[in-house]
Enzyme design. Structure first.
Site, PDB file in Angstrom:
ATOM      1  N   GLU A  36       0.831  -1.211   0.000  1.00  0.00           N
ATOM      2  CA  GLU A  36       0.000   0.000   0.000  1.00  0.00           C
ATOM      3  C   GLU A  36       0.863   1.259   0.000  1.00  0.00           C
ATOM      4  O   GLU A  36       0.540   2.239  -0.651  1.00  0.00           O
ATOM      5  CB  GLU A  36      -0.955   0.000   1.210  1.00  0.00           C
ATOM      6  CG  GLU A  36      -2.063  -1.042   1.127  1.00  0.00           C
ATOM      7  CD  GLU A  36      -2.999  -0.830  -0.065  1.00  0.00           C
ATOM      8  OE1 GLU A  36      -3.124   0.302  -0.535  1.00  0.00           O
ATOM      9  OE2 GLU A  36      -3.580  -1.833  -0.536  1.00  0.00           O
ATOM     10  N   THR A  42       2.099   5.552  -6.895  1.00  0.00           N
ATOM     11  CA  THR A  42       2.721   4.792  -7.971  1.00  0.00           C
ATOM     12  C   THR A  42       1.698   3.887  -8.641  1.00  0.00           C
ATOM     13  O   THR A  42       0.837   3.342  -7.958  1.00  0.00           O
ATOM     14  CB  THR A  42       3.856   3.907  -7.373  1.00  0.00           C
ATOM     15  OG1 THR A  42       4.758   4.757  -6.680  1.00  0.00           O
ATOM     16  CG2 THR A  42       4.602   3.153  -8.448  1.00  0.00           C
ATOM     17  N   LEU A  79      11.192   5.328  -7.517  1.00  0.00           N
ATOM     18  CA  LEU A  79       9.780   5.426  -7.120  1.00  0.00           C
ATOM     19  C   LEU A  79       9.388   6.850  -6.731  1.00  0.00           C
ATOM     20  O   LEU A  79       8.218   7.199  -6.726  1.00  0.00           O
ATOM     21  CB  LEU A  79       9.493   4.499  -5.929  1.00  0.00           C
ATOM     22  CG  LEU A  79       9.090   3.071  -6.246  1.00  0.00           C
ATOM     23  CD1 LEU A  79       8.880   2.284  -4.971  1.00  0.00           C
ATOM     24  CD2 LEU A  79       7.796   3.040  -7.067  1.00  0.00           C
ATOM     25  N   GLY A  80      10.405   7.653  -6.362  1.00  0.00           N
ATOM     26  CA  GLY A  80      10.126   9.044  -6.003  1.00  0.00           C
ATOM     27  C   GLY A  80       9.440   9.190  -4.653  1.00  0.00           C
ATOM     28  O   GLY A  80       9.260   8.210  -3.930  1.00  0.00           O
ATOM     29  N   TYR A  81       9.045  10.408  -4.332  1.00  0.00           N
ATOM     30  CA  TYR A  81       8.377  10.699  -3.045  1.00  0.00           C
ATOM     31  C   TYR A  81       9.078   9.972  -1.886  1.00  0.00           C
ATOM     32  O   TYR A  81       8.499   9.087  -1.255  1.00  0.00           O
ATOM     33  CB  TYR A  81       6.892  10.316  -3.105  1.00  0.00           C
ATOM     34  CG  TYR A  81       6.125  11.049  -4.175  1.00  0.00           C
ATOM     35  CD1 TYR A  81       5.668  12.350  -3.952  1.00  0.00           C
ATOM     36  CD2 TYR A  81       5.873  10.455  -5.413  1.00  0.00           C
ATOM     37  CE1 TYR A  81       4.980  13.037  -4.932  1.00  0.00           C
ATOM     38  CE2 TYR A  81       5.184  11.147  -6.405  1.00  0.00           C
ATOM     39  CZ  TYR A  81       4.746  12.431  -6.158  1.00  0.00           C
ATOM     40  OH  TYR A  81       4.058  13.108  -7.128  1.00  0.00           O
ATOM     41  N   TYR A 119      -7.123   5.489   4.219  1.00  0.00           N
ATOM     42  CA  TYR A 119      -7.272   4.489   3.158  1.00  0.00           C
ATOM     43  C   TYR A 119      -6.372   3.271   3.421  1.00  0.00           C
ATOM     44  O   TYR A 119      -6.818   2.122   3.396  1.00  0.00           O
ATOM     45  CB  TYR A 119      -6.930   5.115   1.792  1.00  0.00           C
ATOM     46  CG  TYR A 119      -6.902   4.094   0.688  1.00  0.00           C
ATOM     47  CD1 TYR A 119      -8.069   3.732   0.039  1.00  0.00           C
ATOM     48  CD2 TYR A 119      -5.715   3.458   0.327  1.00  0.00           C
ATOM     49  CE1 TYR A 119      -8.062   2.756  -0.952  1.00  0.00           C
ATOM     50  CE2 TYR A 119      -5.695   2.487  -0.658  1.00  0.00           C
ATOM     51  CZ  TYR A 119      -6.868   2.144  -1.295  1.00  0.00           C
ATOM     52  OH  TYR A 119      -6.859   1.183  -2.260  1.00  0.00           O
ATOM     53  N   ASP A 137     -11.328   5.508  -1.950  1.00  0.00           N
ATOM     54  CA  ASP A 137     -10.352   6.202  -2.790  1.00  0.00           C
ATOM     55  C   ASP A 137     -11.029   6.577  -4.108  1.00  0.00           C
ATOM     56  O   ASP A 137     -12.253   6.451  -4.233  1.00  0.00           O
ATOM     57  CB  ASP A 137      -9.112   5.323  -3.035  1.00  0.00           C
ATOM     58  CG  ASP A 137      -9.414   4.160  -3.973  1.00  0.00           C
ATOM     59  OD1 ASP A 137     -10.601   3.824  -4.158  1.00  0.00           O
ATOM     60  OD2 ASP A 137      -8.457   3.578  -4.523  1.00  0.00           O
ATOM     61  N   CYS A 191     -15.512  -0.324 -14.110  1.00  0.00           N
ATOM     62  CA  CYS A 191     -16.045   1.044 -14.042  1.00  0.00           C
ATOM     63  C   CYS A 191     -14.878   2.027 -14.063  1.00  0.00           C
ATOM     64  O   CYS A 191     -14.632   2.763 -13.116  1.00  0.00           O
ATOM     65  CB  CYS A 191     -16.908   1.198 -12.784  1.00  0.00           C
ATOM     66  SG  CYS A 191     -17.976   2.636 -12.863  1.00  0.00           S
TER      67      CYS A 191
END
Ligand code: SF4
Length: 357
Positions: A36, A42, A79-81, A119, A137, A191
């Site tokens: 998670e 990502t 992956l950054g952040y 979340y 989410d 959806c």
């Protein structure tokens, strides 16, 4: 209706959901938490390999907790952040030093961990321990707002509360983990934001957005409604001499007036025939269509907003299922409907008014 929604979704999940992910069905809270956190900013396709690398190198939380910072950052590279990675290390070490290496098993305690929001906490609590917490989410907002036909903005305070309440209401308490997985996968594969697969959707029979031709309207975002500069691209879908129209309903400009199929974007889009064909194909699943013309840029200044955009004529060979329940009007029918100035001033200049679209 809530029960029907939940039962249908669970049935779909058990019988037809084929979406694969390495962490699916996982019960180990450490692995769920790791997946998670990786997925927070990502895409699944990118996160997949990182998740496998992490699990391979740090199969338990104790391995991660004692790994040197630089080694973990190196594995995170790309992956950054990086805050996510820092929080990951901090939390792993905290769980090992303060909780004897045992991942918390209560929602509030999971939520108290650094870098874990509602979340992620709901995902861990329901997947690992089957606790009755609903994930909420973008996928969940979209599915709920379409199925129940909710026009409340998902990012307004009122909207957030309303959706959280509804999400809790449709959650089957004894199958929380399964249900959360079901709605997440359903939003990602059926959806979808664009080109939802309404034709093959088990919820279609009772879906309000489908029945009322407002699939492309929902969900509504307040952030969009309040923008000062808005880009409106109107697709004039025609089929057998009729044009698709829909009525604006949201709490937005031009309420209750009619319009064509709207694509609103944050930035200007450079359209040419190839770009239109690509958008039709990739975003809304229309494979065969003739692009009739792209208008010059149109503008209208309102009191608080500037509207700019273009009109794009598209002749369809078949009507995709998610557009079936929209209103299709003949030239004569069009003349009876009220359109906003932005559209009428364009129509006055074109042949659409004269019946040649
Ligand atoms: Fe989503 Fe279409 Fe199914 Fe409604 S019918 S839930 S809009 S995929």
């Amino acid at each position: 209706m809530e029960k029907r929604f939940t039962d249908t979704l669970l049935h779909w999940h058990k019988r037809y959901n084929t979406r694969e992910m390495p962490w699916k069905g996982e019960k180990d809270p450490y692995r769920i938490w790791l997946s998670e956190v990786i997925l927070q900013q990502t895409r699944v396709a990118q996160g997949w390999q990182y998740y496998n690398n992490f699990i391979h190198k740090y199969p338990t939380i104790r391995y991660l907790a004692k790994a040197p910072d630089q080694e973990v950052f190196k594995l995170w590279e790309g992956l950054g952040y990086y805050n996510r990675c820092k929080n990951l290390l901090f939390t792993a070490r905290q769980i090992v030093s303060e909780m004897k290496g045992v991942f918390p098993d209560q929602y509030e305690n999971i939520l108290a961990l650094k870098g874990v929001g509602p979340y992620t906490a709901a995902a861990i609590a329901s997947f690992a321990y089957n606790l009755p917490y609903a994930v909420v989410d973008g996928n969940v907002f979209r599915v709920l707002s379409r199925f129940f036909g909710i026009e409340e903005a998902i990012d307004s305070t009122h909207g957030k509360n309303l959706f959280a309440e509804l999400a809790a209401k449709v959650l089957p308490k004894k199958e929380a983990g399964l249900y959360n997985q079901a709605i997440m996968d359903f939003g990602a594969t059926v959806c979808k934001p664009f080109a939802p697969i309404c034709s093959d959707c088990p919820l279609q029979k009772y879906c309000k957005a489908f029945a009322e031709g407002k699939v492309n309207y929902l969900p509504i975002k307040e952030k969009t409604l309040l923008r000062k500069n808005r880009w409106f691209y109107y697709f004039l879908f025609s089929y057998k001499g009729k044009l698709l129209v829909s009525q604006r309903r949201a709490n937005d400009i031009w309420q209750n007036l009619f319009e064509f199929y709207l694509l609103e974007t944050e930035e200007q889009v450079k359209w040419d025939e190839a770009a239109v064909q690509q958008w039709l194909r990739e975003q809304i699943g229309i494979k065969k269509a003739v692009v009739g013309g792209i208008s010059p840029l149109q503008k209208q200044q309102l009191t608080h907003q500037q509207i700019r955009g273009q009109f794009i004529g598209v002749t369809l060979e078949t009507v995709p299922p998610f557009l079936e329940n929209y209103r299709w009007e003949t030239q004569k029918g069009l003349q009876k409907l009220a359109f906003p100035r932005f559209i009428t001033s364009y129509l006055e200049q074109t042949t659409v008014q004269k019946g040649r679209f």
